[in-house]
Design a protein around this motif. Structure first.
Motif, PDB file in Angstrom:
ATOM      1  N   MET A 334       2.016  -6.626  -0.513  1.00  0.00           N
ATOM      2  CA  MET A 334       3.341  -7.228  -0.634  1.00  0.00           C
ATOM      3  C   MET A 334       3.256  -8.684  -0.174  1.00  0.00           C
ATOM      4  N   GLU A 335       3.921  -9.573  -0.914  1.00  0.00           N
ATOM      5  CA  GLU A 335       3.877 -11.002  -0.586  1.00  0.00           C
ATOM      6  C   GLU A 335       5.249 -11.627  -0.723  1.00  0.00           C
ATOM      7  N   TRP A 336       5.550 -12.539   0.196  1.00  0.00           N
ATOM      8  CA  TRP A 336       6.778 -13.315   0.170  1.00  0.00           C
ATOM      9  C   TRP A 336       6.411 -14.796   0.255  1.00  0.00           C
ATOM     10  N   ALA A 349       6.127   8.232   2.316  1.00  0.00           N
ATOM     11  CA  ALA A 349       5.231   8.891   1.362  1.00  0.00           C
ATOM     12  C   ALA A 349       3.983   9.414   2.068  1.00  0.00           C
ATOM     13  N   GLY A 350       4.170  10.128   3.151  1.00  0.00           N
ATOM     14  CA  GLY A 350       3.025  10.595   3.910  1.00  0.00           C
ATOM     15  C   GLY A 350       2.618   9.572   4.955  1.00  0.00           C
ATOM     16  N   PRO A 351       1.436   9.736   5.556  1.00  0.00           N
ATOM     17  CA  PRO A 351       0.989   8.819   6.614  1.00  0.00           C
ATOM     18  C   PRO A 351       0.719   7.435   6.047  1.00  0.00           C
ATOM     19  N   GLN A 352       1.081   6.406   6.816  1.00  0.00           N
ATOM     20  CA  GLN A 352       0.913   5.041   6.342  1.00  0.00           C
ATOM     21  C   GLN A 352       0.516   4.109   7.483  1.00  0.00           C
ATOM     22  N   ILE A 353      -0.252   3.087   7.121  1.00  0.00           N
ATOM     23  CA  ILE A 353      -0.526   1.974   8.027  1.00  0.00           C
ATOM     24  C   ILE A 353      -0.111   0.703   7.310  1.00  0.00           C
ATOM     25  N   LEU A 354       0.692  -0.120   7.976  1.00  0.00           N
ATOM     26  CA  LEU A 354       1.094  -1.421   7.460  1.00  0.00           C
ATOM     27  C   LEU A 354       0.351  -2.496   8.244  1.00  0.00           C
ATOM     28  N   LEU A 355      -0.288  -3.418   7.537  1.00  0.00           N
ATOM     29  CA  LEU A 355      -1.100  -4.469   8.140  1.00  0.00           C
ATOM     30  C   LEU A 355      -0.585  -5.829   7.689  1.00  0.00           C
ATOM     31  N   CYS A 356      -0.228  -6.672   8.645  1.00  0.00           N
ATOM     32  CA  CYS A 356       0.234  -8.027   8.346  1.00  0.00           C
ATOM     33  C   CYS A 356      -0.963  -8.975   8.339  1.00  0.00           C
ATOM     34  N   THR A 357      -1.175  -9.676   7.227  1.00  0.00           N
ATOM     35  CA  THR A 357      -2.301 -10.602   7.129  1.00  0.00           C
ATOM     36  C   THR A 357      -1.862 -12.062   7.029  1.00  0.00           C
ATOM     37  N   GLN A 370      13.328  -1.527  15.569  1.00  0.00           N
ATOM     38  CA  GLN A 370      12.561  -2.508  14.807  1.00  0.00           C
ATOM     39  C   GLN A 370      11.299  -2.894  15.562  1.00  0.00           C
ATOM     40  N   VAL A 371      10.278  -3.259  14.789  1.00  0.00           N
ATOM     41  CA  VAL A 371       8.998  -3.675  15.340  1.00  0.00           C
ATOM     42  C   VAL A 371       8.661  -5.043  14.771  1.00  0.00           C
ATOM     43  N   GLU A 372       8.306  -5.973  15.645  1.00  0.00           N
ATOM     44  CA  GLU A 372       7.824  -7.278  15.201  1.00  0.00           C
ATOM     45  C   GLU A 372       6.336  -7.155  14.895  1.00  0.00           C
ATOM     46  N   LEU A 373       5.981  -7.465  13.667  1.00  0.00           N
ATOM     47  CA  LEU A 373       4.599  -7.314  13.211  1.00  0.00           C
ATOM     48  C   LEU A 373       4.049  -8.707  12.913  1.00  0.00           C
ATOM     49  N   ARG A 374       3.198  -9.172  13.811  1.00  0.00           N
ATOM     50  CA  ARG A 374       2.649 -10.516  13.666  1.00  0.00           C
ATOM     51  C   ARG A 374       1.317 -10.475  12.919  1.00  0.00           C
ATOM     52  N   ARG A 375       0.880 -11.652  12.492  1.00  0.00           N
ATOM     53  CA  ARG A 375      -0.381 -11.766  11.742  1.00  0.00           C
ATOM     54  C   ARG A 375      -1.520 -11.095  12.515  1.00  0.00           C
ATOM     55  N   GLY A 376      -2.239 -10.215  11.820  1.00  0.00           N
ATOM     56  CA  GLY A 376      -3.357  -9.502  12.434  1.00  0.00           C
ATOM     57  C   GLY A 376      -2.970  -8.199  13.092  1.00  0.00           C
ATOM     58  N   GLN A 399       2.408 -11.892   4.091  1.00  0.00           N
ATOM     59  CA  GLN A 399       1.654 -10.921   3.291  1.00  0.00           C
ATOM     60  C   GLN A 399       1.454  -9.649   4.099  1.00  0.00           C
ATOM     61  N   LEU A 400       1.599  -8.528   3.427  1.00  0.00           N
ATOM     62  CA  LEU A 400       1.483  -7.219   4.063  1.00  0.00           C
ATOM     63  C   LEU A 400       0.667  -6.301   3.165  1.00  0.00           C
ATOM     64  N   PHE A 401      -0.276  -5.574   3.759  1.00  0.00           N
ATOM     65  CA  PHE A 401      -0.997  -4.526   3.050  1.00  0.00           C
ATOM     66  C   PHE A 401      -0.521  -3.167   3.550  1.00  0.00           C
ATOM     67  N   ARG A 402      -0.360  -2.248   2.609  1.00  0.00           N
ATOM     68  CA  ARG A 402       0.111  -0.903   2.917  1.00  0.00           C
ATOM     69  C   ARG A 402      -0.943   0.114   2.502  1.00  0.00           C
ATOM     70  N   ALA A 403      -1.425   0.895   3.462  1.00  0.00           N
ATOM     71  CA  ALA A 403      -2.400   1.953   3.190  1.00  0.00           C
ATOM     72  C   ALA A 403      -1.704   3.302   3.281  1.00  0.00           C
ATOM     73  N   THR A 404      -1.867   4.098   2.258  1.00  0.00           N
ATOM     74  CA  THR A 404      -1.313   5.441   2.245  1.00  0.00           C
ATOM     75  C   THR A 404      -2.377   6.409   1.756  1.00  0.00           C
ATOM     76  N   ALA A 405      -2.122   7.700   1.988  1.00  0.00           N
ATOM     77  CA  ALA A 405      -2.966   8.707   1.358  1.00  0.00           C
ATOM     78  C   ALA A 405      -2.669   8.740  -0.119  1.00  0.00           C
ATOM     79  N   GLY A 406      -3.659   9.160  -0.914  1.00  0.00           N
ATOM     80  CA  GLY A 406      -3.428   9.328  -2.346  1.00  0.00           C
ATOM     81  C   GLY A 406      -2.683  10.609  -2.623  1.00  0.00           C
ATOM     82  N   ALA A 407      -2.757  11.064  -3.849  1.00  0.00           N
ATOM     83  CA  ALA A 407      -2.084  12.318  -4.208  1.00  0.00           C
ATOM     84  C   ALA A 407      -2.688  13.461  -3.405  1.00  0.00           C
ATOM     85  N   CYS A 408      -1.845  14.198  -2.680  1.00  0.00           N
ATOM     86  CA  CYS A 408      -2.339  15.229  -1.757  1.00  0.00           C
ATOM     87  C   CYS A 408      -2.233  16.651  -2.317  1.00  0.00           C
ATOM     88  N   GLU A 409      -1.835  16.789  -3.602  1.00  0.00           N
ATOM     89  CA  GLU A 409      -1.714  18.129  -4.146  1.00  0.00           C
ATOM     90  C   GLU A 409      -3.063  18.821  -4.203  1.00  0.00           C
TER      91      GLU A 409
END
Length: 410
Positions: A334-336, A349-357, A370-376, A399-409
Motif C-alpha cells: 500500500m502506498e500514499w 483475513a487470518g493472521p497478518q503482519i503490517l510493516l511500515c517501510t 490505535q497504534v503509531e507505526l513508524r518507518r521500520g 508505504q506499507l507491506f501486508r503479509a497474510t496467510a494464503g488460502a487455508c482451505e
C-alpha cells in the motif's frame, strides 16, 4: 493488535546501513545486518509489546491460542503454526546459490533424515522440517539477483561470446540439446567436475569475461556478475552454474516469485521477502556450507525461459497484490503520496503482519485503539481481531507491506 520487536540476523553478507537506516538507528552498524525477521520462526521469533512494556514471544502466543491467533482454518491447515515469515533482506554481498524443495520432497526428505538419525541442527542436514519453502522477494531499492534458467539458446550465445579452448566442448553440449534436459546435463557436468578440472577452466572463463566487459559486449552485465562471484569464490563450480541463470535487476516495487526447484542467488540490494516458515535449503555452491549434489539434482527444476517479474496487481487506488500459487502466504503493498491521508481498511483475513517501510502510519481499530507505526516498525494482527483502518500521518510519502496467510482451505 500489538507492535512487534523483531530480531536482526547478522550474517556476513549483510549491510551495515540498510536495516539501521530503515529503523532510524545510527549508521554504520558495528556488524553486518542481513535480515530482519518478523514472525513466529522458532529460531528467532518476534516479540509482541504490551502496553505496560511487557514482551511475549509471538511463537508462545500462537502456541497458547492457535485458533484465536491464526484462525480455525489456518490453524488446522498448518498444524497450529504461523505458515509464513516476513523479512527485510539487506544484501551487501552475494548469498549462496540455492533451491528449495516442494512439499512432497520436503516431507519425504525429512522422514528419510529422521530415520537415519541425522540431528536437525547438523551441518549435513538438508531437511530440518517437513515443509516446502516457496518465497517472494519485492525490491525496496534496486535489487540484483540470478533466478531461473535462461533460455538455452540465449545461454549458448553467451557462452560463444566468451569462448575459450576449455569452454567450447560444454557450449557444444548445450547447443546440441537446447532444452531442459540439455541444461540438466551441462549443469550436472559442471557441478561434478573434479577440482583439478575446475582450476583449469575457471581462470579461462574469468579472463574471457574480463575481455567481454572491456569490449562492452552484449553480455557485459552477466560477465561482471561472474567476475564478482569468481573473485570471492575462485575455485567454486557455482561460478560456472551462474552462467546458466537469468540475470535480473528489479526496481523498487518489482518482485519475483521463487517456487519449489527454482535455482537462485541474491546478489545485492534491499528487499521485503516473504516465505514459508521453513529452513529447507539445498545449496549449489558459493558458500562454505554443506552442498549435497545428488539431493540438489533431485530438487532443481530445469524449466527455462525469462523469469517473470511482478509489479503487483492493482487492488484499489493505493494497493497492489503479488499473486503466487503458494498457500502459505500472500504479500500486498500500500502506498500514499505525500499529503495523502486517506484511510484504507485492512480486513480480518487470518493472521497478518503490517510493516511500515516509508513515512509514519496510524493503525486504527473499531474500538478506538490505535497504534503509531513508524518507518521500520511492524504490527501483529491476530485472526480474532476485527478489521482495522490504516492512514498516514505527518504528511510524508508512506508505504506499507501486508503479509497474510494464503488460502487455508484443506
Amino acid at each position: 493488535m500489538e507492535l512487534l520487536r523483531n530480531a536482526v540476523r547478522p550474517y556476513a553478507w549483510g549491510s551495515r546501513t540498510a536495516i539501521p537506516q530503515l529503523q532510524g538507528r545510527p549508521v554504520p552498524a558495528p556488524h553486518p545486518e542481513a535480515e530482519l525477521w518478523m514472525g513466529a520462526h522458532p529460531g528467532d521469533p518476534s516479540h509482541v509489546l504490551g502496553p505496560d512494556g511487557a514482551e511475549l514471544s509471538l511463537l508462545e502466543l500462537v502456541d497458547a491460542d492457535p485458533v484465536g491467533q491464526l484462525g480455525e482454518d489456518c490453524a488446522r491447515r498448518w498444524g497450529n503454526r504461523l505458515p509464513f515469515l516476513l523479512k527485510i533482506l539487506a544484501a551487501e554481498e552475494p548469498l549462496s546459490m540455492q533451491a528449495h524443495p516442494s512439499a512432497a520432497q520436503a516431507a519425504e526428505g525429512h522422514a528419510r533424515e529422521e530415520k537415519l538419525g541425522i540431528p536437525r541442527d547438523a551441518a549435513n542436514r538438508n531437511y530440518p522440517d517437513p515443509t516446502a519453502k516457496p518465497e517472494l522477494v519485492c525490491a525496496l531499492t534496486e535489487f540484483h539477483a540470478l533466478a531461473g534458467f535462461r533460455d538455452p539458446n540465449r545461454t549458448v550465445k553467451l557462452l560463444k561470446a566468451i569462448e575459450t579452448p576449455g569452454l567450447g566442448k560444454y557450449t557444444g553440449l548445450l547447443e546440441a540439446q537446447p532444452d531442459p534436459a540439455g541444461l540438466r546435463a551441462l549443469f550436472t557436468t559442471w557441478i561434478t567436475l573434479p577440482q583439478s578440472a575446475l582450476d583449469e577452466l575457471l581462470p579461462e572463463v574469468l579472463d574471457a569475461c574480463v575481455r567481454h566487459v572491456q569490449d562492452h559486449g552484449e553480455f557485459a552485465t552477466e560477465c561482471r556478475t561472474i567476475l564478482e562471484l569468481g573473485e570471492t569464490h575462485p575455485r567454486d563450480a557455482g561460478v560456472l552454474a551462474a552462467l546458466l541463470l537469468n540475470r535480473l535487476t528489479l526496481r523498487a516495487g518489482e518482485a519475483i516469485y521463487l517456487p519449489a526447484g527454482n535455482l537462485h542467488l541474491y546478489l545485492h540490494g534491499t528487499a521485503v521477502e516473504i516465505l514459508a516458515n521453513s529452513d529447507n535449503i539445498l545449496r549449489c555452491g558459493l558458500t562454505p556450507k554443506h552442498v549435497d549434489v545428488p539431493e540438489l539434482l533431485r530438487v532443481v527444476d530445469f524449466a527455462c525461459g525469462e523469469m517473470p517479474v511482478q509489479h503487483g496487481e492493482c487492488a484499489g487506488q493505493r494497493m497492489a497484490v503479488y499473486h503466487t500459487d503458494a498457500p502459505e502466504f500472500e504479500l500486498s503493498r500500500m502506498e500514499w503520496p505525500a499529503g495523502d491521508d486517506a484511510e484504507i481498511e485492512v480486513d480480518s483475513a487470518g493472521p497478518q503482519i503490517l510493516l511500515c517501510t516509508e513515512g509514519d502510519l496510524l493503525v486504527l481499530a473499531s474500538d478506538g485503539e490505535q497504534v503509531e507505526l513508524r518507518r521500520g516498525q511492524s504490527v501483529w494482527l491476530p485472526a480474532a481481531d476485527p478489521a482495522v483502518r490504516v492512514r498516514p500521518w505527518g504528511g510524508e510519502r508512506s508505504q506499507l507491506f501486508r503479509a497474510t496467510a494464503g488460502a487455508c482451505e484443506l
